[in-house]
Design a protein around this motif. Structure first.
Motif, short mmCIF file in Angstrom:
data_model
loop_
_atom_site.label_atom_id
_atom_site.label_comp_id
_atom_site.label_asym_id
_atom_site.label_seq_id
_atom_site.Cartn_x
_atom_site.Cartn_y
_atom_site.Cartn_z
N ALA A 31 91.84 39.11 -11.03
CA ALA A 31 92.22 39.39 -12.38
C ALA A 31 93.26 40.46 -12.51
O ALA A 31 94.24 40.17 -13.39
CB ALA A 31 91.04 39.80 -13.23
N SER A 34 96.63 38.94 -11.32
CA SER A 34 97.15 38.18 -12.19
C SER A 34 97.64 38.64 -13.56
O SER A 34 98.85 38.36 -14.31
CB SER A 34 96.14 37.06 -12.66
N LYS A 35 96.89 39.67 -14.01
CA LYS A 35 97.38 40.65 -15.23
C LYS A 35 98.70 41.35 -14.86
O LYS A 35 99.46 41.40 -15.55
CB LYS A 35 96.42 41.25 -15.75
N VAL A 92 92.65 36.04 -18.10
CA VAL A 92 93.78 35.47 -17.29
C VAL A 92 93.51 33.74 -17.54
O VAL A 92 92.25 33.26 -17.41
CB VAL A 92 93.20 35.65 -15.60
#
Length: 163
Positions: A31, A34-35, A92
């Motif tokens: 997460a 991805s962010k 996400v």
């Protein structure tokens, strides 16, 4: 030629999962990555083939995908859905895949097929001496993948590792 494109935009991050504490800890890492990279996630669970049967009459069953077992297939679908729900709860965007086969090979092949730039996975710490600290699957992926691989180790506090 290099396998990984340094300093280029990240297309996708593959989160290879099983039902281990290491995999569950990988949710947070995937997460965050991805962010930070504004990249979607791909959650992959590989259902291994059955191991060889000690009974000659069942020798043909040994090579059948375990996903043909309804209970195994349903448990795998539930598992990837839990991971997907948690990643989406953290903001996400992600998709899921279930595959049959050798887990390490399928993780590497799927990362290539899906144009992923990173692999995040758990390290169990069980198995042979050579993979004592990581786990045999994560060890093999580290050895064979030309993508960066981030290993999430199981943590001592199960509340932190839980979904």
């Amino acid at each position: 030629p290099t396998c990984w494109r340094f300093f280029s935009p990240t297309n996708k991050i593959l989160l290879a999962v099983d039902d281990s504490a290491g995999s569950r800890g990988g949710i947070r890492l995937a997460a965050m990555m991805s962010k930070a990279e504004n990249a979607p996630g791909l959650i992959l669970h590989v259902i291994p083939y059955r191991s060889g049967s000690p009974f000659p009459a069942l020798a043909g069953v040994a090579n059948m995908p375990m996903s043909q077992d309804k209970d195994v297939s349903e448990a795998a679908e539930k598992l990837v859905q839990e991971f997907k729900d948690e990643l989406e709860k953290q903001g996400v965007s992600c998709s899921t895949k279930l595959k049959d086969g050798n887990p390490a090979e399928m993780i590497i092949n799927t990362a290539k097929e899906e144009n992923c730039d990173f692999i995040v996975m758990g390290g169990r710490g069980a198995g042979s001496f050579s993979s004592l600290l990581l786990g045999s699957i994560s060890h093999k992926v580290l050895q064979l993948s030309c993508l960066p691989v981030l290993i999430s180790r199981p943590c001592g506090n199960t509340k932190e590792c839980a979904l």
